[in-house]
Motif scaffolding. Structure first.
Motif, PDB file in Angstrom:
ATOM      1  N   LEU A   1      28.660 -47.833 -20.824  1.00 25.64           N
ATOM      2  CA  LEU A   1      27.613 -48.542 -21.560  1.00 25.64           C
ATOM      3  C   LEU A   1      26.429 -48.873 -20.652  1.00 25.64           C
ATOM      4  N   LEU A   2      26.733 -49.343 -19.440  1.00 26.63           N
ATOM      5  CA  LEU A   2      25.662 -49.666 -18.503  1.00 26.63           C
ATOM      6  C   LEU A   2      24.882 -48.411 -18.111  1.00 26.63           C
TER       7      LEU A   2
ATOM      8  N   PHE B   1      16.861 -51.191 -16.757  1.00 32.15           N
ATOM      9  CA  PHE B   1      17.851 -52.032 -17.434  1.00 32.15           C
ATOM     10  C   PHE B   1      18.585 -52.954 -16.458  1.00 32.15           C
ATOM     11  N   LEU B   2      18.946 -52.444 -15.293  1.00 31.28           N
ATOM     12  CA  LEU B   2      19.743 -53.224 -14.343  1.00 31.28           C
ATOM     13  C   LEU B   2      18.892 -54.031 -13.374  1.00 31.28           C
ATOM     14  N   SER B   3      17.587 -53.971 -13.524  1.00 26.43           N
ATOM     15  CA  SER B   3      16.712 -54.716 -12.606  1.00 26.43           C
ATOM     16  C   SER B   3      16.716 -56.201 -12.952  1.00 26.43           C
ATOM     17  N   VAL B   4      16.661 -57.014 -11.910  1.00 28.68           N
ATOM     18  CA  VAL B   4      16.645 -58.474 -12.055  1.00 28.68           C
ATOM     19  C   VAL B   4      15.429 -59.001 -11.299  1.00 28.68           C
ATOM     20  N   SER B   5      14.650 -59.846 -11.945  1.00 32.34           N
ATOM     21  CA  SER B   5      13.450 -60.413 -11.337  1.00 32.34           C
ATOM     22  C   SER B   5      13.577 -61.929 -11.258  1.00 32.34           C
TER      23      SER B   5
ATOM     24  N   GLY C   1      16.386 -60.786 -16.558  1.00 34.10           N
ATOM     25  CA  GLY C   1      16.708 -59.366 -16.653  1.00 34.10           C
ATOM     26  C   GLY C   1      17.861 -59.144 -17.606  1.00 34.10           C
ATOM     27  N   SER C   2      18.112 -57.902 -17.948  1.00 32.88           N
ATOM     28  CA  SER C   2      19.177 -57.585 -18.896  1.00 32.88           C
ATOM     29  C   SER C   2      20.554 -58.035 -18.399  1.00 32.88           C
TER      30      SER C   2
ATOM     31  N   THR D   1      23.018 -53.238 -26.226  1.00 30.82           N
ATOM     32  CA  THR D   1      22.707 -51.809 -26.287  1.00 30.82           C
ATOM     33  C   THR D   1      22.168 -51.423 -27.654  1.00 30.82           C
ATOM     34  N   VAL D   2      22.804 -51.921 -28.697  1.00 36.78           N
ATOM     35  CA  VAL D   2      22.342 -51.630 -30.054  1.00 36.78           C
ATOM     36  C   VAL D   2      20.911 -52.130 -30.248  1.00 36.78           C
ATOM     37  N   THR D   3      20.621 -53.314 -29.705  1.00 35.87           N
ATOM     38  CA  THR D   3      19.265 -53.862 -29.815  1.00 35.87           C
ATOM     39  C   THR D   3      18.264 -53.003 -29.043  1.00 35.87           C
ATOM     40  N   ASN D   4      18.642 -52.594 -27.832  1.00 35.46           N
ATOM     41  CA  ASN D   4      17.737 -51.783 -27.008  1.00 35.46           C
ATOM     42  C   ASN D   4      17.448 -50.428 -27.637  1.00 35.46           C
ATOM     43  N   LEU D   5      18.422 -49.875 -28.348  1.00 35.94           N
ATOM     44  CA  LEU D   5      18.235 -48.564 -28.968  1.00 35.94           C
ATOM     45  C   LEU D   5      17.452 -48.651 -30.269  1.00 35.94           C
TER      46      LEU D   5
END
Length: 355
Positions: free
Chosen positions: A33-34, A44-48, A56-57, A306-310
């Motif tokens: 999934l990731l 997607f995996l970036s954190v700020s 971040g996600s 994931t569903v939201t991002n798609l």
């Protein structure tokens, strides 16, 4: 030594041991999934860091999974004793309704004392509701699915009575901190859920509680003959399930600053059961895996995001949950695990014999 009697290589045995581990396929599903999200959105995996807080996600997943984590922890302990708790969603709604109704009618809703009192009342009531479920199951002898179905049916009606059929909203900064605040850069809800997870892990793996829970789940009669207070253990896990559900309800209510008796915690009991099953805990009771439940919760939270991002409608999310659960449970089934282990051993042995 002949080729046919040669022992299989160690790598084959290690591969079989890895693939047969209960966490192998859940972790594979989570990584898949990731990876899918990263391919679709590379950041997607970036954190700020913004204003000293992490965003971040991955942080969103950890924050959003906090209420489900708490409910699933209680559900794991209940299922380990051969029980089930269908009332956790109703307890979530009741806890939010009680807390927000108290704050809304208080003369000083912004006062920390008011918020702490509201949280305390909600948690005590949630604990008592869990004790009620435990009483019906362990003392009266009602089947767990029936005992908790009673509160599941009546619970939202109780929440509606508390809120008088209205969506109760409040403006209280101290209460909002529980669901939407940050501490040391991390969401407070995540820290609370992880703290409870760590405490439950310590109590079940560093004390005799976990062994007693598993003993009751494996064979209640034998555990009773061995001197285990099975009734007390069952009562305790249902009480903890109610308490953790109440805390989850407070986090959900704090996140939106509203108590919706109809929709708060709706179907969260199903997600909790799915997380427990994905994690490898058997519904037949006995041995349980808190780490597996943790991975299962992450899978469900990641799948929802994931569903939201798609750009897919959230109404379709249950379908994707069903597909993931079906894939993971099939991969975890004894037949599939045995086939994979046999292939892992047979393939190197056969190639060596041919050589």
């Amino acid at each position: 030594m002949s080729a046919t009697s040669a022992p299989p290589p160690r790598t084959a045995g290690r591969l079989g041991a890895v693939t047969s581990h209960t966490l192998f396929w859940p972790v594979v599903a989570l990584v898949a999934l990731l990876a899918a999200n990263t391919i679709f959105r590379p950041s997607f995996l970036s954190v700020s860091v913004l204003n000293g807080h992490l965003f971040g996600s991955p942080i969103d997943i950890l924050r959003n999974c906090a209420p489900l984590m708490l409910v699933a922890l209680g559900m794991t302990l209940v299922i380990a004793t051969r029980g089930i708790d269908l009332s956790v969603g109703a307890v979530v709604a009741i806890a939010g309704a009680v807390a927000l109704s108290f704050i809304a009618t208080a003369p000083e809703p912004e006062a920390i004392g008011t918020v702490l009192t509201a949280i305390g009342i909600a948690l005590v009531l949630s604990l008592l509701l869990g004790v009620w479920n435990g009483f019906l199951v362990s003392v009266v002898g009602v089947q767990p699915i029936i005992a908790t179905l009673i509160l599941m049916t009546a619970g939202r009606g109780i929440a509606m009575l508390i809120t008088q059929g209205q969506i109760t909203t409040v403006t209280s900064a101290p209460f909002k901190t529980l669901g939407a605040g940050f501490w040391l850069g991390l969401p407070v809800a995540t820290l609370v859920a992880f703290g409870v997870f760590g405490l439950v892990s310590f109590l079940t793996r560093r004390t005799a509680l976990g062994m007693l829970v598993e003993a009751v789940g494996i064979n209640p009669s034998a555990s009773r003959l061995a001197g285990v207070q099975a009734r007390t253990i069952v009562w305790t896990v249902f009480a903890l399930a109610g308490l953790f559900s109440g805390l989850a309800g407070l986090i959900l209510a704090s996140n939106v600053m509203a108590a919706d008796a109809n929709n708060a915690g709706l179907f969260i009991e199903l997600d909790a059961i799915l997380a427990v099953v994905i994690g490898g805990t058997s519904l037949a009771g006995g041995k349980f895996s808190l780490s597996g439940t943790f991975v299962g919760v992450l899978i469900i939270a990641t799948l929802t995001l994931t569903v939201t991002n798609l750009g897919i409608s959230p109404l379709v999310t249950p379908l994707f949950k069903a597909l993931v659960v079906a894939a993971v449970t099939l991969a975890q089934s004894p037949v599939v695990r045995r086939k994979l282990a046999e292939r892992a051993v047979r393939r190197p042995s056969t190639s060596k014999a041919v050589a």
